[in-house]
Design a protein around this motif. Structure first.
Motif, PDB file in Angstrom:
ATOM      1  N   THR A 131       0.862  -1.180   0.000  1.00  0.00           N
ATOM      2  CA  THR A 131       0.000   0.000   0.000  1.00  0.00           C
ATOM      3  C   THR A 131       0.900   1.231   0.000  1.00  0.00           C
ATOM      4  O   THR A 131       1.948   1.238   0.643  1.00  0.00           O
ATOM      5  N   ALA A 132       0.507   2.259  -0.737  1.00  0.00           N
ATOM      6  CA  ALA A 132       1.362   3.446  -0.821  1.00  0.00           C
ATOM      7  C   ALA A 132       0.545   4.673  -1.191  1.00  0.00           C
ATOM      8  O   ALA A 132      -0.567   4.570  -1.724  1.00  0.00           O
ATOM      9  N   SER A 133       1.133   5.836  -0.922  1.00  0.00           N
ATOM     10  CA  SER A 133       0.521   7.113  -1.297  1.00  0.00           C
ATOM     11  C   SER A 133       1.030   7.552  -2.659  1.00  0.00           C
ATOM     12  O   SER A 133       2.220   7.438  -2.963  1.00  0.00           O
ATOM     13  N   VAL A 134       0.121   8.038  -3.479  1.00  0.00           N
ATOM     14  CA  VAL A 134       0.468   8.579  -4.791  1.00  0.00           C
ATOM     15  C   VAL A 134       0.339  10.098  -4.716  1.00  0.00           C
ATOM     16  O   VAL A 134      -0.686  10.623  -4.256  1.00  0.00           O
ATOM     17  N   ILE A 135       1.382  10.793  -5.138  1.00  0.00           N
ATOM     18  CA  ILE A 135       1.430  12.253  -5.084  1.00  0.00           C
ATOM     19  C   ILE A 135       1.089  12.812  -6.462  1.00  0.00           C
ATOM     20  O   ILE A 135       1.731  12.468  -7.455  1.00  0.00           O
TER      21      ILE A 135
ATOM     22  N   ASN B  72     -12.138   2.657  -5.497  1.00  0.00           N
ATOM     23  CA  ASN B  72     -11.293   3.776  -5.112  1.00  0.00           C
ATOM     24  C   ASN B  72     -11.692   4.999  -5.931  1.00  0.00           C
ATOM     25  O   ASN B  72     -11.473   5.031  -7.149  1.00  0.00           O
ATOM     26  N   PRO B  73     -12.277   6.015  -5.315  1.00  0.00           N
ATOM     27  CA  PRO B  73     -12.788   7.149  -6.085  1.00  0.00           C
ATOM     28  C   PRO B  73     -11.712   7.921  -6.836  1.00  0.00           C
ATOM     29  O   PRO B  73     -11.985   8.476  -7.910  1.00  0.00           O
TER      30      PRO B  73
ATOM     31  N   ILE C 296      -3.296   4.024  -2.674  1.00  0.00           N
ATOM     32  CA  ILE C 296      -3.603   2.817  -3.442  1.00  0.00           C
ATOM     33  C   ILE C 296      -3.243   1.614  -2.582  1.00  0.00           C
ATOM     34  O   ILE C 296      -2.099   1.475  -2.135  1.00  0.00           O
ATOM     35  N   ASP C 297      -4.220   0.757  -2.366  1.00  0.00           N
ATOM     36  CA  ASP C 297      -4.006  -0.421  -1.520  1.00  0.00           C
ATOM     37  C   ASP C 297      -3.443  -1.600  -2.316  1.00  0.00           C
ATOM     38  O   ASP C 297      -3.913  -1.887  -3.423  1.00  0.00           O
ATOM     39  N   GLN C 298      -2.466  -2.256  -1.748  1.00  0.00           N
ATOM     40  CA  GLN C 298      -1.988  -3.556  -2.213  1.00  0.00           C
ATOM     41  C   GLN C 298      -1.756  -3.620  -3.726  1.00  0.00           C
ATOM     42  O   GLN C 298      -2.407  -4.375  -4.443  1.00  0.00           O
TER      43      GLN C 298
END
Length: 279
Positions: free
Chosen positions: A174-178, A262-263, A196-198
């Motif tokens: 899982t990570a953050s997208v900038i 995921n919106p 975004i998960d997994q």
């Protein structure tokens, strides 16, 4: 008696004549209907005026099939709501200049960039270089290298910013997208970042940044769980190559069907469709 007989005969005559007249009328009416041309707008009145047509080159099976199946459900609803049509193919056998001329947008729905027929390769390159329509690629579309006994497609590597696939996170993270470029139409109403998960984040031999317009990157410091498989800081995951006439956008995310809950992802996907199709 004579009067009564006369009336009886007249009634009998009417009984015989009226059905004959009606039958003749019906036959004449049918002839008129068959001979008269159907108005040109009769069919169009029954068929909605579609804004554009899309063809999705969809991965046929394997681990990405659940994502593709979820995409089809989501796309069908969007197409119905926004008045466009979408067709699906699961290999490149049909692709040539004539086939692509019927579509304003190609969605490469996890289909890899290798194993295409020579005819499809030539038609696709021309379609993109001459701006005959738009393109959106997901996830597997950057699996660039030697796979399944095929050589890498050099043109497609350049299209994706001159990159080659090197590795991926097999256990997912899982990570953050900038968001880097909120001014681009594809990123409208997305916000500054999203999670975004997994996902099985790919790595490449180099960043495509020098050759593309980066719209978003993954923040590798937010990987959970952490992993040694990283680009080393600069890791674009959404970009467009403005060196080509076609409006194009690559969206790395695309492994799990849960992405359609995921919106941020669905907003980017929807925005990209109408931007790339010039709507």
């Amino acid at each position: 008696m004579i009067f009564a007989a006369d009336s009886h005969m007249k009634n009998a005559a009417r009984t015989l004549i009226i059905p004959a007249v009606l039958s003749a009328f019906c036959i004449c009416s049918l002839i008129v209907i068959l001979l008269c041309p159907i108005p040109a707008n009769a069919t169009s009145a029954r068929t909605p005026n579609l804004k554009f047509r899309v063809v999705a080159l969809a991965e046929a099976g394997g681990i990405h099939r659940p994502f593709v199946d979820a995409a089809k459900v989501w796309l069908q609803k969007l197409a119905s709501d926004r008045n466009f049509a979408i067709d699906y193919i699961e290999n490149t056998d049909k692709i040539d200049d004539d086939f692509l001329s019927h579509y304003q947008l190609i969605i490469q729905l996890n289909y890899p960039p290798y194993g295409w027929t020579p005819k499809a390769v030539a038609a696709f390159e021309k379609y993109i270089e001459r701006g005959r329509g738009g393109w959106i690629g997901f996830h597997h579309a950057t699996l660039l290298g030697e796979f399944d006994g095929t050589k890498m497609w050099p043109w497609f590597s350049q299209f994706m910013g001159g990159i080659r696939f090197t590795d991926y996170i097999p256990k997912f993270a899982t990570a953050s997208v900038i968001v880097e470029d909120s001014s681009h139409p594809a990123m409208k109403n997305v916000g500054g970042s999203f999670v975004i998960d997994q996902e099985e984040w790919y790595t490449y031999d180099k960043s495509p940044r020098p050759n593309v317009r980066v719209l978003a990157r993954v923040d590798e410091s937010t990987y959970a769980p952490d992993t040694r498989i990283k680009m080393g800081g600069d890791h674009p995951v959404i970009w467009t190559n403005e060196r080509y006439q076609a409006r194009n956008i690559y969206i790395f995310m695309g492994h799990h069907p849960e992405l359609f809950r995921n919106p941020a992802f669905t907003t980017i996907f929807s925005n990209s469709i109408f931007w790339a199709a010039r709507q």
